[in-house]
Design a protein around this motif. Structure first.
Motif, PDB file in Angstrom:
ATOM      1  N   ARG A  53       8.441  15.440 -14.790  1.00  0.00           N
ATOM      2  CA  ARG A  53       8.404  15.670 -13.346  1.00  0.00           C
ATOM      3  C   ARG A  53       7.128  15.121 -12.736  1.00  0.00           C
ATOM      4  NH1 ARG A  53       4.452  18.452 -10.135  1.00  0.00           N
ATOM      5  NH2 ARG A  53       5.455  19.496  -8.371  1.00  0.00           N
ATOM      6  N   ASP A  54       5.974  15.309 -13.402  1.00  0.00           N
ATOM      7  CA  ASP A  54       4.697  14.853 -12.844  1.00  0.00           C
ATOM      8  C   ASP A  54       4.641  13.325 -12.774  1.00  0.00           C
ATOM      9  OD1 ASP A  54       3.951  17.473 -12.596  1.00  0.00           O
ATOM     10  OD2 ASP A  54       2.631  17.477 -14.360  1.00  0.00           O
ATOM     11  N   ARG A  55       5.119  12.653 -13.841  1.00  0.00           N
ATOM     12  CA  ARG A  55       5.065  11.188 -13.837  1.00  0.00           C
ATOM     13  C   ARG A  55       6.066  10.625 -12.821  1.00  0.00           C
ATOM     14  NH1 ARG A  55       1.783   7.146 -13.649  1.00  0.00           N
ATOM     15  NH2 ARG A  55       2.517   5.243 -14.693  1.00  0.00           N
ATOM     16  N   LEU A  56       7.208  11.282 -12.669  1.00  0.00           N
ATOM     17  CA  LEU A  56       8.170  10.841 -11.663  1.00  0.00           C
ATOM     18  C   LEU A  56       7.530  10.829 -10.277  1.00  0.00           C
ATOM     19  CD1 LEU A  56      11.073  10.103 -10.770  1.00  0.00           C
ATOM     20  CD2 LEU A  56      11.503  12.556 -10.561  1.00  0.00           C
ATOM     21  N   LEU A  57       6.798  11.876  -9.947  1.00  0.00           N
ATOM     22  CA  LEU A  57       6.148  11.938  -8.634  1.00  0.00           C
ATOM     23  C   LEU A  57       5.021  10.909  -8.525  1.00  0.00           C
ATOM     24  CD1 LEU A  57       6.053  15.790  -8.019  1.00  0.00           C
ATOM     25  CD2 LEU A  57       7.626  14.102  -7.043  1.00  0.00           C
ATOM     26  N   ASP A  58       4.384  10.570  -9.657  1.00  0.00           N
ATOM     27  CA  ASP A  58       3.342   9.536  -9.636  1.00  0.00           C
ATOM     28  C   ASP A  58       3.916   8.184  -9.202  1.00  0.00           C
ATOM     29  OD1 ASP A  58       1.339  11.259 -10.433  1.00  0.00           O
ATOM     30  OD2 ASP A  58       1.463  10.697 -12.556  1.00  0.00           O
ATOM     31  N   ILE A  59       5.077   7.823  -9.739  1.00  0.00           N
ATOM     32  CA  ILE A  59       5.617   6.482  -9.496  1.00  0.00           C
ATOM     33  C   ILE A  59       6.567   6.441  -8.303  1.00  0.00           C
ATOM     34  CG2 ILE A  59       5.385   5.909 -11.927  1.00  0.00           C
ATOM     35  CD1 ILE A  59       8.397   6.182 -12.225  1.00  0.00           C
ATOM     36  N   TRP A  60       6.915   7.596  -7.726  1.00  0.00           N
ATOM     37  CA  TRP A  60       7.823   7.682  -6.584  1.00  0.00           C
ATOM     38  C   TRP A  60       6.985   7.660  -5.302  1.00  0.00           C
ATOM     39  CZ3 TRP A  60      12.283  11.825  -6.380  1.00  0.00           C
ATOM     40  CH2 TRP A  60      13.058  11.609  -5.227  1.00  0.00           C
ATOM     41  N   PRO A  61       7.005   6.571  -4.543  1.00  0.00           N
ATOM     42  CA  PRO A  61       6.199   6.508  -3.317  1.00  0.00           C
ATOM     43  C   PRO A  61       6.599   7.600  -2.322  1.00  0.00           C
ATOM     44  CG  PRO A  61       7.000   4.328  -3.923  1.00  0.00           C
ATOM     45  CD  PRO A  61       7.713   5.301  -4.791  1.00  0.00           C
TER      46      PRO A  61
ATOM     47  N   ASP B 236       0.818  -1.219   0.000  1.00  0.00           N
ATOM     48  CA  ASP B 236       0.000   0.000   0.000  1.00  0.00           C
ATOM     49  C   ASP B 236       0.853   1.272   0.000  1.00  0.00           C
ATOM     50  OD1 ASP B 236      -2.468  -1.354  -0.004  1.00  0.00           O
ATOM     51  OD2 ASP B 236      -2.362  -1.655   2.163  1.00  0.00           O
ATOM     52  N   VAL B 237       1.921   1.276  -0.799  1.00  0.00           N
ATOM     53  CA  VAL B 237       2.791   2.457  -0.836  1.00  0.00           C
ATOM     54  C   VAL B 237       2.163   3.595  -1.639  1.00  0.00           C
ATOM     55  CG1 VAL B 237       4.911   1.128  -0.524  1.00  0.00           C
ATOM     56  CG2 VAL B 237       4.054   1.569  -2.846  1.00  0.00           C
ATOM     57  N   TYR B 238       1.141   3.296  -2.453  1.00  0.00           N
ATOM     58  CA  TYR B 238       0.474   4.320  -3.233  1.00  0.00           C
ATOM     59  C   TYR B 238      -0.945   4.547  -2.718  1.00  0.00           C
ATOM     60  CZ  TYR B 238       4.216   3.434  -6.617  1.00  0.00           C
ATOM     61  OH  TYR B 238       5.437   3.277  -7.224  1.00  0.00           O
ATOM     62  N   ALA B 239      -1.427   5.785  -2.857  1.00  0.00           N
ATOM     63  CA  ALA B 239      -2.810   6.075  -2.493  1.00  0.00           C
ATOM     64  C   ALA B 239      -3.771   5.332  -3.419  1.00  0.00           C
ATOM     65  CB  ALA B 239      -3.055   7.581  -2.556  1.00  0.00           C
ATOM     66  N   ALA B 240      -3.381   5.172  -4.677  1.00  0.00           N
ATOM     67  CA  ALA B 240      -4.132   4.378  -5.660  1.00  0.00           C
ATOM     68  C   ALA B 240      -3.125   3.535  -6.426  1.00  0.00           C
ATOM     69  CB  ALA B 240      -4.908   5.283  -6.609  1.00  0.00           C
ATOM     70  N   PRO B 241      -3.511   2.328  -6.880  1.00  0.00           N
ATOM     71  CA  PRO B 241      -2.557   1.453  -7.572  1.00  0.00           C
ATOM     72  C   PRO B 241      -1.894   2.141  -8.770  1.00  0.00           C
ATOM     73  CG  PRO B 241      -4.569   0.251  -7.058  1.00  0.00           C
ATOM     74  CD  PRO B 241      -4.834   1.688  -6.721  1.00  0.00           C
ATOM     75  N   LEU B 242      -0.618   1.844  -8.956  1.00  0.00           N
ATOM     76  CA  LEU B 242       0.143   2.350 -10.088  1.00  0.00           C
ATOM     77  C   LEU B 242      -0.175   1.487 -11.313  1.00  0.00           C
ATOM     78  CD1 LEU B 242       2.454   4.182 -11.203  1.00  0.00           C
ATOM     79  CD2 LEU B 242       4.029   2.360 -10.510  1.00  0.00           C
ATOM     80  N   ARG B 243      -0.631   2.107 -12.382  1.00  0.00           N
ATOM     81  CA  ARG B 243      -1.029   1.373 -13.587  1.00  0.00           C
ATOM     82  C   ARG B 243       0.058   1.477 -14.646  1.00  0.00           C
ATOM     83  NH1 ARG B 243      -6.058  -0.480 -13.279  1.00  0.00           N
ATOM     84  NH2 ARG B 243      -7.411   0.396 -11.657  1.00  0.00           N
TER      85      ARG B 243
END
Length: 215
Positions: free
Chosen positions: A174-182, A110-117
């Motif tokens: 930058r935005d996608r990096l923050l998406d996949i960086w827990p 559960d490292v993400y608020a929503a699953p990483l797709r």
């Protein structure tokens, strides 16, 4: 032996004129349980999994038409093939294969608020069973705007899990990096980027991840 879960299925096979085993088709349904190669390795839980495959004893190859998993860490499906090592002596020792993964939604611990797709991933691997060791020769993960190449090894013994993973990515926003960086991983530099860097494209990224029992 590494799965602690109820398994049921159906087999359909044939015997050739010489009395040897011919092609074998199988369907496996795996109920709720966990992947746990050793007593000290932390269980990786899953809700259910299923597999449809064909085994050709002449080539000692399994072709997976479907392999799907739904777990607390994520879900996805795969297809591909694997060659079996050791079956000629009656004891399966390893699998060497190539898989293509799709419909991936990942959220380990559960490292993400929503699953990483993720769109798709292709992997070459070697899986040894005793002791358990998964060697990733190469894995390429396709993302919406970029791709990530990975190589490394995951093993489990009486001390627990060990992981060594190295990766390279040509570019990422930058935005996608923050998406996949827990948020909990290297939290201070992540927070600095989120606060101070409003827009950017990063190039030539490298990553190295090491996990040892107790760390």
């Amino acid at each position: 032996g590494v799965l602690r879960a109820p398994i049921s299925g159906a087999l359909r096979g044939e015997v050739n004129e010489a009395g040897g085993l011919g092609q074998l088709s199988a369907t496996l349904q795996i109920g709720a349980g966990a992947l746990q190669p050793s007593d000290r390795s932390r269980p990786v839980p899953f809700d259910h999994a299923r597999s449809y495959f064909i085994y050709d004893p002449a080539s000692q190859m399994i072709r997976f038409d479907e392999l799907s998993v739904d777990s607390a860490w994520g879900r996805g499906s795969a297809e591909g093939h694997a060659y079996l090592g050791g079956v000629e002596s009656g004891q399966l020792q390893e699998l060497i294969g190539q898989f293509t993964f799709s419909d991936l939604a990942l959220n380990p611990n559960d490292v993400y608020a929503a699953p990483l797709r993720l769109n798709r991933a292709d992997a070459d691997f070697r899986l040894e069973l005793a002791p358990f060791r998964l060697t990733l020769g190469q894995m390429y993960i396709e993302d919406a705007t970029s791709g990530l190449s990975l190589a490394g090894a995951l093993s489990a013994d009486q001390a627990g899990w060990s992981l060594a993973l190295d990766g390279q990515m040509a570019q990422i926003s930058r935005d996608r990096l923050l998406d996949i960086w827990p948020e909990g991983l290297a939290a201070k530099p992540r927070a600095w980027i989120a606060r101070n860097l409003k827009a950017a494209n990063l190039h030539g990224l490298n990553l190295a991840l090491r996990v040892r029992p107790g760390t």
